[in-house]
Design an enzyme around this catalytic site. Structure first.
Site, PDB file in Angstrom:
ATOM      1  CE  LYS A  35       2.148  -0.530   1.262  1.00  0.00           C
ATOM      2  NZ  LYS A  35       2.619   0.739   1.803  1.00  0.00           N
ATOM      3  N   GLY A  48     -11.742   2.168  10.154  1.00  0.00           N
ATOM      4  CA  GLY A  48     -10.810   1.825  11.233  1.00  0.00           C
ATOM      5  C   GLY A  48     -11.509   1.233  12.449  1.00  0.00           C
TER       6      GLY A  48
HETATM    7  P1  AMP Z   1      -6.635  -1.435   1.632  1.00  0.00           P
HETATM    8  O1  AMP Z   1      -6.834   0.032   1.869  1.00  0.00           O
HETATM    9  O2  AMP Z   1      -5.426  -2.017   2.296  1.00  0.00           O
HETATM   10  O3  AMP Z   1      -7.881  -2.235   1.846  1.00  0.00           O
HETATM   11  O4  AMP Z   1      -6.271  -1.562   0.104  1.00  0.00           O
HETATM   12  C1  AMP Z   1      -7.141  -1.208  -0.926  1.00  0.00           C
HETATM   13  C2  AMP Z   1      -6.306  -0.941  -2.125  1.00  0.00           C
HETATM   14  O5  AMP Z   1      -5.604  -2.108  -2.491  1.00  0.00           O
HETATM   15  C3  AMP Z   1      -7.105  -0.560  -3.345  1.00  0.00           C
HETATM   16  O6  AMP Z   1      -6.832   0.770  -3.648  1.00  0.00           O
HETATM   17  C4  AMP Z   1      -6.587  -1.494  -4.432  1.00  0.00           C
HETATM   18  O7  AMP Z   1      -6.331  -0.822  -5.638  1.00  0.00           O
HETATM   19  C5  AMP Z   1      -5.301  -2.020  -3.856  1.00  0.00           C
HETATM   20  N1  AMP Z   1      -4.940  -3.308  -4.436  1.00  0.00           N
HETATM   21  C6  AMP Z   1      -5.674  -4.432  -4.441  1.00  0.00           C
HETATM   22  N2  AMP Z   1      -5.035  -5.407  -5.133  1.00  0.00           N
HETATM   23  C7  AMP Z   1      -3.875  -4.890  -5.577  1.00  0.00           C
HETATM   24  C8  AMP Z   1      -2.795  -5.384  -6.356  1.00  0.00           C
HETATM   25  N3  AMP Z   1      -2.803  -6.634  -6.803  1.00  0.00           N
HETATM   26  N4  AMP Z   1      -1.757  -4.570  -6.608  1.00  0.00           N
HETATM   27  C9  AMP Z   1      -1.762  -3.299  -6.149  1.00  0.00           C
HETATM   28  N5  AMP Z   1      -2.751  -2.764  -5.404  1.00  0.00           N
HETATM   29  C10 AMP Z   1      -3.796  -3.543  -5.130  1.00  0.00           C
END
Ligand code: AMP
Length: 419
Positions: free
Chosen positions: A220, A399
């Site tokens: 996100k 974090g």
């Molecule tokens: P974060 O914790 O914000 O670094 O997000 C990591 C997560 O983002 C991982 O679990 C990925 O599966 C997810 N992610 C990465 N690319 C995508 C995508 N195109 N659609 C959905 N989830 C995603």
């Protein structure tokens, strides 16, 4: 400022705050001991000097004392094995027994305290339900008072304080920050891991060789705004990857089908793009995507331009053209920061992009670039692909690392260094 290398621990008891908050499986077996291994140089130096160690950590998010599910006893045998001594276990971090064990500790011996977060005083936040705000405020006041006694108790066990818990350095808790006030300048210091993490952040954010490229992936935009905004004043190239891609693509008028999107962040995405332009930052967005007709490893897939995703399909990784573009930018960089996968790397069929990014980083590192990988999932990525040894530094902080990159002062660092 005191440093662990200069300090002679002979005959001294050291209170060492580590971050042994490691993942356990359903049988309480450690599934990843990286954080434990990372603290070993500090613990071994103290014992080798002829000092003794009181190891203190939190584990999970318990909300009562005791809570066997979060007992540090589960990791005691493994820590003992790595340290090469039989570590004694204090079944309570702030009880009579812990104080007695600490007072009887001999040079060369080690003890470990039970989970610090069994006490609400560690975090300084009252637990439980409160009917009114006044009640909550009153409880908070009491907890804060009790926190002082709790902190003083922990400090009383030792002659010196060593903070080696980078993963918790962004928290102003009793054992991570407040305790430092009970030791004078010459008796408090960072451990080796903390030092390494701080040097890595410094190399990325201050002593930066250019060009500097950051790859921001993950799910996100909303959770990465502050970091992206801070990076826009530092980097030459900002690669946007992962689920965030589609919020940017939609904001630019593209068709994203059922891809992940934060519709309330479309204006923000455009705002970040114009800020990048104003700062002369080269934003690198995906041009193609590997799309799937379901959120599943076994879904049907195809490659399409990132802004032409049909309804019923979603982008789960970058496509080959994007991989090539990202790799070229990365390979021409001298400083690289990677946070977040390019796709849903948990599904084998959508790991290709993240692997390609990891491999490009390794190649750039071989040519002399400094590369830092940090923040949860990107660390899991480099480990999964066996690339960890090929990058300059893999941070143990999730974090904490992200807050450091946002440019915030981390309480655990400030408590010792003063800023
Ligand atoms: P974060 O914790 O914000 O670094 O997000 C990591 C997560 O983002 C991982 O679990 C990925 O599966 C997810 N992610 C990465 N690319 C995508 C995508 N195109 N659609 C959905 N989830 C995603």
């Amino acid at each position: 400022m005191q440093t662990i290398d200069k300090f002679n621990f002979a005959g001294k008891k050291a209170f060492v705050r580590v971050d042994f908050n490691v993942p356990l499986d359903e049988n309480s077996q450690i599934t990843d001991d990286t954080r434990i291994r990372a603290a070993m140089p500090t613990l071994k130096k103290i014992l080798a000097d002829g000092g003794s160690v009181i190891i203190a950590s939190h584990m999970g998010r318990p909300n009562k004392n005791p809570d066997s599910k979060y007992s540090l006893k589960a990791i005691l045998p493994h820590v003992s094995k790595l340290l090469g001594v039989n570590i004694k276990f204090a079944p309570d971090c702030a009880g009579e027994e812990a104080a007695k064990m600490a007072s009887e500790l001999k040079p060369g011996e080690a003890m470990m305290l039970e989970n610090l977060r069994f006490y609400e005083e560690e975090e300084g936040k009252p637990r439980g339900e409160f009917a009114t705000d006044d009640e909550k405020a009153a409880a908070k006041k009491i907890t804060k008072e009790n926190q002082k006694k709790f902190t003083a108790k922990l400090a009383s066990y030792a002659d010196c304080y060593v903070n080696d818990a980078f993963g918790t350095a962004h928290r102003a808790h009793a054992s991570t920050a407040l305790i430092a006030n009970y030791f004078d300048e010459s008796n408090k210091m960072f451990g080796y891991l903390m030092e390494k993490e701080m040097i890595a952040v410094h190399k990325i954010m201050t002593d930066t060789a250019r060009p500097f490229t950051a790859i921001m992936g993950g799910s996100k935009v909303s959770s990465k705004i502050d970091i992206i905004e801070n990076l826009l004043t530092k980097v030459d190239n900002l690669i946007i990857a992962g689920g965030m891609t589609y919020t940017f693509t939609k904001a630019l008028g593209g068709k994203i089908g059922n891809s992940l999107c934060e519709d309330d962040k479309l204006d923000l995405a455009l705002d970040l793009l114009s800020k990048a332009k104003a700062n002369n930052v080269n934003i690198v967005l995906a041009v193609d995507a590997k799309i799937a007709d379901a959120f599943s490893n076994d879904a049907n897939t195809k490659f399409v331009p990132v802004n032409e995703i049909p309804d019923g399909w979603q982008g789960l990784d970058i496509g080959p053209k994007t991989e090539k573009i990202f790799a070229e930018v990365i390979k021409a960089s001298k400083t690289i920061l990677w946070n977040g996968p390019t796709g849903v790397f948990e599904f084998e069929n959508f790991t290709h992009g993240s692997r390609a990014v990891g491999e490009a980083i390794v190649e750039a590192t071989k040519k002399g670039a400094f590369s830092l990988v940090g923040g949860g999932d990107s660390v899991a990525c480099v480990n999964k692909f066996g690339l960890a040894d090929g990058v300059s530094y893999v941070s143990t902080g999730g974090g904490a690392l992200l807050e450091a990159i946002e440019g915030r002062v981390l309480p655990g660092i400030e408590a010792i260094r003063g800023y």
